[in-house]
Design a protein around this motif. Sequence first.
Motif, mmCIF file in Angstrom:
data_model
loop_
_atom_site.group_PDB
_atom_site.id
_atom_site.type_symbol
_atom_site.label_atom_id
_atom_site.label_comp_id
_atom_site.label_asym_id
_atom_site.label_seq_id
_atom_site.Cartn_x
_atom_site.Cartn_y
_atom_site.Cartn_z
ATOM 1 N N VAL A 79 9.894 11.289 9.241
ATOM 2 C CA VAL A 79 9.012 10.628 10.197
ATOM 3 C C VAL A 79 8.334 9.422 9.551
ATOM 4 O O VAL A 79 8.195 8.363 10.171
ATOM 5 C CB VAL A 79 7.951 11.624 10.731
ATOM 6 N N ASN A 80 7.916 9.561 8.311
ATOM 7 C CA ASN A 80 7.209 8.482 7.617
ATOM 8 C C ASN A 80 8.150 7.492 6.947
ATOM 9 O O ASN A 80 7.744 6.369 6.630
ATOM 10 C CB ASN A 80 6.257 9.070 6.573
ATOM 11 N N ARG A 90 8.726 2.592 -9.356
ATOM 12 C CA ARG A 90 9.858 2.271 -8.479
ATOM 13 C C ARG A 90 9.353 1.723 -7.145
ATOM 14 O O ARG A 90 9.899 0.762 -6.596
ATOM 15 C CB ARG A 90 10.707 3.526 -8.236
ATOM 16 N N ASN A 91 8.309 2.337 -6.593
ATOM 17 C CA ASN A 91 7.753 1.869 -5.328
ATOM 18 C C ASN A 91 7.203 0.458 -5.455
ATOM 19 O O ASN A 91 7.316 -0.345 -4.513
ATOM 20 C CB ASN A 91 6.621 2.806 -4.864
ATOM 21 N N ARG A 92 6.611 0.141 -6.579
ATOM 22 C CA ARG A 92 6.052 -1.193 -6.769
ATOM 23 C C ARG A 92 7.158 -2.235 -6.698
ATOM 24 O O ARG A 92 7.033 -3.265 -6.058
ATOM 25 C CB ARG A 92 5.348 -1.284 -8.120
ATOM 26 N N ARG A 93 8.269 -1.958 -7.396
ATOM 27 C CA ARG A 93 9.378 -2.915 -7.410
ATOM 28 C C ARG A 93 9.991 -3.050 -6.027
ATOM 29 O O ARG A 93 10.408 -4.134 -5.617
ATOM 30 C CB ARG A 93 10.439 -2.486 -8.431
ATOM 31 N N LYS A 148 0.841 -1.188 0.000
ATOM 32 C CA LYS A 148 0.000 0.000 0.000
ATOM 33 C C LYS A 148 0.882 1.247 0.000
ATOM 34 O O LYS A 148 1.967 1.248 0.577
ATOM 35 C CB LYS A 148 -0.910 -0.004 1.232
ATOM 36 N N GLN A 149 0.401 2.308 -0.631
ATOM 37 C CA GLN A 149 1.191 3.527 -0.700
ATOM 38 C C GLN A 149 0.281 4.732 -0.927
ATOM 39 O O GLN A 149 -0.825 4.613 -1.448
ATOM 40 C CB GLN A 149 2.227 3.438 -1.823
ATOM 41 N N ILE A 150 0.789 5.899 -0.531
ATOM 42 C CA ILE A 150 0.071 7.164 -0.710
ATOM 43 C C ILE A 150 0.948 8.109 -1.507
ATOM 44 O O ILE A 150 2.145 8.258 -1.219
ATOM 45 C CB ILE A 150 -0.286 7.807 0.642
ATOM 46 N N PHE A 151 0.366 8.750 -2.515
ATOM 47 C CA PHE A 151 1.025 9.809 -3.277
ATOM 48 C C PHE A 151 0.263 11.101 -3.016
ATOM 49 O O PHE A 151 -0.960 11.149 -3.209
ATOM 50 C CB PHE A 151 1.017 9.502 -4.777
ATOM 51 N N PRO A 186 4.009 3.851 3.017
ATOM 52 C CA PRO A 186 4.898 4.965 2.683
ATOM 53 C C PRO A 186 4.136 6.095 1.997
ATOM 54 O O PRO A 186 3.199 5.850 1.228
ATOM 55 C CB PRO A 186 5.915 4.332 1.727
ATOM 56 N N ILE A 187 4.526 7.318 2.292
ATOM 57 C CA ILE A 187 3.913 8.502 1.684
ATOM 58 C C ILE A 187 4.959 9.191 0.814
ATOM 59 O O ILE A 187 6.036 9.553 1.292
ATOM 60 C CB ILE A 187 3.399 9.483 2.744
ATOM 61 N N THR A 188 4.644 9.343 -0.452
ATOM 62 C CA THR A 188 5.513 10.090 -1.357
ATOM 63 C C THR A 188 4.878 11.450 -1.599
ATOM 64 O O THR A 188 3.754 11.541 -2.077
ATOM 65 C CB THR A 188 5.690 9.357 -2.695
ATOM 66 N N THR A 189 5.611 12.508 -1.247
ATOM 67 C CA THR A 189 5.103 13.871 -1.357
ATOM 68 C C THR A 189 5.721 14.563 -2.557
ATOM 69 O O THR A 189 6.945 14.580 -2.716
ATOM 70 C CB THR A 189 5.425 14.681 -0.091
ATOM 71 N N PHE A 190 4.859 15.121 -3.403
ATOM 72 C CA PHE A 190 5.307 15.904 -4.553
ATOM 73 C C PHE A 190 4.949 17.350 -4.274
ATOM 74 O O PHE A 190 3.795 17.753 -4.358
ATOM 75 C CB PHE A 190 4.652 15.394 -5.834
#
Length: 367
Positions: free
Chosen positions: A337-338, A360-363, A268-271, A315-319
Amino acid sequence: MIGFNFSEYKNEGKDKSTFEQLLNIFQQLLLIFAGNVSEALSYLSDLDRQYQLTDDKYGIADFIDDLKKQGYISEEKQDGELTLTAKTERNIRKQSLEEIFGKLKRAKSSGNHRSPHKGTSDENSSDVRAFQFGDNLDQISMTESIRNAQINNGLGDDLVIFEKDLEVTDRESNIQTSTVLMIDISHSMILYGEDRITPAKKVALAMAEIIRTRYPKDTLDIIVFGNDAWQIQLKDIPYLEVGPFHTNTVAGLELAMDLLRRRKTKNKQIFMITDGKPTCLKEGINYYKNSFGLDRKIVNKTLNIAAQAKRLKIPITTFMIATDPYLKKFVHEFTEVNQGRAYYSNLDGLGGFVLEDFERNRRKNVK
């Protein structure tokens, strides 16, 4: 027009018909004008007067007639209002994907669901790559390897195959990934004469299309956040508009995590696409707001939610579409922190960053 910057139109589709060229521009304008067909056509007419997009043989009225005939727009019988059709919505998704993802440099083997670890349901794909230490012998593609040996070592009677000649059939992992994409729709997304919401919408459309076409077993949830946060459907994206909102990042993250809790997938991931600092919290029925600097109360709550996501292995990826030093410092702290990632992207590179990091996150996440 306030809030938008338009550069001079360049005709890059000389091999396309006038209709196809106009359709491309029209679909771009639909995203800018939140799916309002009349406003998009009106602005297209202005562009035509300025840049001579049409000629005596084919005019804007002909284009509108063709849009109707080919099912791109429909006309309401009662009030004559022009509206988009599902066909146009699909076309906009495909155009967004090609505009963003089509320009990225693809790796030699560009299959689906590639993983650095072997899963329990791996299947051979149609992709072939160079042999690496640890690959199984049953993965070796004999046809490709022999051909490489013939090219590299000559066509003698005693053909010798070296390790550098070997190529293997890649394997695909069938593990699903659930992604939540958060889009900031606070008022700052159109401040300072810059349209930031349209690139964000293109990214959402491109991500939806790539998941539908390349990773059909994956899930993508899309939410928007201003004073509050709410989930939207894929069909709603072209019609998104910025509101008179502050930025309640906490509400967006809480909703994203709630959606991911319901998913049974392991990965699971958040963008999160945002251009501003968190400026709002909801306390009961009231809102706590502060647009001046970084409010410690709001910041601490935001950092707490980032830590909570880490404990849940999300994981949270911030743009971040901003370069202010104090904002970059906050995003850096939030990311630490994350244990996620952060990018400080301009609008032109936003889509590429998001989609590259998505893959990249998927791999990385598949174990």
